[in-house]
Write an enzyme that holds these catalytic residues in place. Structure first.
Site, PDB file in Angstrom:
ATOM      1  N   ASP A  19      12.243  30.114   9.895  1.00  0.00           N
ATOM      2  CA  ASP A  19      12.676  30.401   8.523  1.00  0.00           C
ATOM      3  C   ASP A  19      13.372  29.190   7.902  1.00  0.00           C
ATOM      4  O   ASP A  19      13.972  28.378   8.604  1.00  0.00           O
ATOM      5  CB  ASP A  19      13.619  31.611   8.558  1.00  0.00           C
ATOM      6  CG  ASP A  19      13.776  32.253   7.185  1.00  0.00           C
ATOM      7  OD1 ASP A  19      12.987  31.936   6.270  1.00  0.00           O
ATOM      8  OD2 ASP A  19      14.700  33.078   7.032  1.00  0.00           O
ATOM      9  N   ASN A  67       5.337  39.224   3.462  1.00  0.00           N
ATOM     10  CA  ASN A  67       5.238  37.957   2.732  1.00  0.00           C
ATOM     11  C   ASN A  67       4.182  37.969   1.622  1.00  0.00           C
ATOM     12  O   ASN A  67       4.150  37.060   0.790  1.00  0.00           O
ATOM     13  CB  ASN A  67       4.994  36.783   3.695  1.00  0.00           C
ATOM     14  CG  ASN A  67       6.205  36.414   4.531  1.00  0.00           C
ATOM     15  OD1 ASN A  67       6.097  35.970   5.661  1.00  0.00           O
ATOM     16  ND2 ASN A  67       7.405  36.589   3.979  1.00  0.00           N
TER      17      ASN A  67
HETATM   18  C1  IPE Z   1      10.471  36.082   8.137  1.00  0.00           C
HETATM   19  O1  IPE Z   1      11.029  35.284   7.161  1.00  0.00           O
HETATM   20  C2  IPE Z   1       8.986  35.855   8.216  1.00  0.00           C
HETATM   21  C3  IPE Z   1       8.564  34.555   8.721  1.00  0.00           C
HETATM   22  C4  IPE Z   1       9.347  33.618   9.185  1.00  0.00           C
HETATM   23  C5  IPE Z   1       7.135  34.354   8.716  1.00  0.00           C
HETATM   24  P1  IPE Z   1      11.267  35.792   5.663  1.00  0.00           P
HETATM   25  O2  IPE Z   1      11.876  34.671   4.938  1.00  0.00           O
HETATM   26  O3  IPE Z   1      10.018  36.364   5.125  1.00  0.00           O
HETATM   27  O4  IPE Z   1      12.301  36.987   5.893  1.00  0.00           O
HETATM   28  P2  IPE Z   1      13.354  37.613   4.860  1.00  0.00           P
HETATM   29  O5  IPE Z   1      12.602  37.928   3.622  1.00  0.00           O
HETATM   30  O6  IPE Z   1      14.388  36.575   4.631  1.00  0.00           O
HETATM   31  O7  IPE Z   1      13.885  38.813   5.578  1.00  0.00           O
HETATM   32  C1  IPE Z   2       9.638  30.716   6.409  1.00  0.00           C
HETATM   33  O1  IPE Z   2      10.277  29.993   5.399  1.00  0.00           O
HETATM   34  C2  IPE Z   2       8.129  30.639   6.300  1.00  0.00           C
HETATM   35  C3  IPE Z   2       7.482  31.875   5.838  1.00  0.00           C
HETATM   36  C4  IPE Z   2       8.094  33.017   5.648  1.00  0.00           C
HETATM   37  C5  IPE Z   2       6.062  31.816   5.585  1.00  0.00           C
HETATM   38  P1  IPE Z   2      10.617  30.651   4.000  1.00  0.00           P
HETATM   39  O2  IPE Z   2       9.481  30.408   3.065  1.00  0.00           O
HETATM   40  O3  IPE Z   2      10.997  32.070   4.149  1.00  0.00           O
HETATM   41  O4  IPE Z   2      11.860  29.782   3.567  1.00  0.00           O
HETATM   42  P2  IPE Z   2      13.143  30.292   2.788  1.00  0.00           P
HETATM   43  O5  IPE Z   2      13.718  31.441   3.559  1.00  0.00           O
HETATM   44  O6  IPE Z   2      12.700  30.701   1.419  1.00  0.00           O
HETATM   45  O7  IPE Z   2      14.047  29.104   2.765  1.00  0.00           O
HETATM   46 MG    MG Z   3      12.765  32.978   4.480  1.00  0.00          MG
END
Ligand code: IPE
Ligand code: IPE
Ligand code: MG
Length: 241
Positions: A19, A67
């Site tokens: 993340d 997502n």
């Molecule tokens: C979890 O991260 C999913 C992945 C790392 C693929 P998110 O960024 O989607 O999770 P939330 O929305 O902060 O819970």
């Molecule tokens: C994790 O990084 C990757 C995916 C969920 C695909 P994020 O895209 O959630 O990054 P933040 O949480 O917005 O920084």
């Molecule tokens: Mg995230």
């Protein structure tokens, strides 16, 4: 030195919620996809580090069932990134002894991507140095729901009865049926939540929540996190000996 024996003190199966890609890009005033590309480059470094730190199974969360709520341009950019990642990395993964498998619901993914995923699984199916599992359109609740549905179907067809339903049987219907449970789950970017990752499988996993954003997470930091694991006492509900 690869460690795959019973003297293992480090975690054998590590799962990572990668993340922080979006925030990494935002800090640089760049589009979110730039962060995702930087994140993808880190994957290679972490996979390569696994044999040296005794990690036999690495499971990474690449895209959740939630997502899809992101903008269409981010979602399609990510899907393009996954296709490119498979096309570009297949040869190295094969050469480096990595067996790649995917978990998650493939039905909602585009045909081209699914066919690349299938080919990569087949191509690397004889490797056994590192087992890399990529969770793509994966959600723990979705996985358990799909497993329950398939189990119900087996019962409907008369191949199983309700008496066969126990944790072991249900486990055989999960996407992760070929994997041991994770010993350690790492989440980067400072968020301390599970976000629907490996709900069933992580019942007794240890957790590490790291502030580093995923694109900044190096092999050195990975090794540091793992070294902290050896000193923990896992009791699995029992009283210590
Ligand atoms: C979890 O991260 C999913 C992945 C790392 C693929 P998110 O960024 O989607 O999770 P939330 O929305 O902060 O819970
Ligand atoms: C994790 O990084 C990757 C995916 C969920 C695909 P994020 O895209 O959630 O990054 P933040 O949480 O917005 O920084
Ligand atoms: Mg995230």
């Amino acid at each position: 030195m690869p460690k795959d024996t019973n003297d293992q003190t480090g975690p054998r199966h590590v799962a990572i919620i990668m993340d922080g890609n979006g925030r990494w890009a935002q800090q640089r005033n760049r589009p979110r996809l730039v962060g995702h590309h930087a994140g993808a480059r880190r994957v290679k470094e972490i996979v390569r580090a696994c044999p040296d730190v005794g990690v036999k199974y690495l499971t990474i969360f690449a895209f959740s069932t939630e997502n899809w709520k992101r903008t269409q341009s981010e979602v399609s950019g990510l899907m393009r990134l996954f296709r490119r990642y498979i096309e570009r990395e297949a040869r190295d993964l094969l050469a480096e002894g990595v067996r790649v498998r995917f978990i998650g619901d493939r039905d909602r993914l585009d045909r081209k991507l699914v066919s690349l995923m299938d080919s990569l699984e087949l191509l690397t199916s004889h490797n056994e140095k590192v087992h890399l599992t990529i969770a793509l359109n994966y959600g723990g609740r979705d996985e358990v729901t799909r497993a329950a549905k398939r189990l119900a179907y087996e019962i409907e067809q008369g191949r199983l009865t309700h008496k066969d339903v126990d944790a072991e049987t249900l486990g055989r219907f999960l996407d992760t049926h070929f994997l041991p449970d994770p010993d350690l789950v790492i989440r980067t970017s400072g968020e301390a939540r599970i976000s629907n990752f490996l709900l069933w499988q992580s019942a007794y996993a240890e957790y590490e929540f790291i502030d580093t954003l995923w694109p900044d997470f190096t092999a050195a930091e990975f090794a540091r996190v793992l070294s902290g694991y050896g000193v923990r006492e896992r009791r699995f509900g029992a009283v210590p000996a």
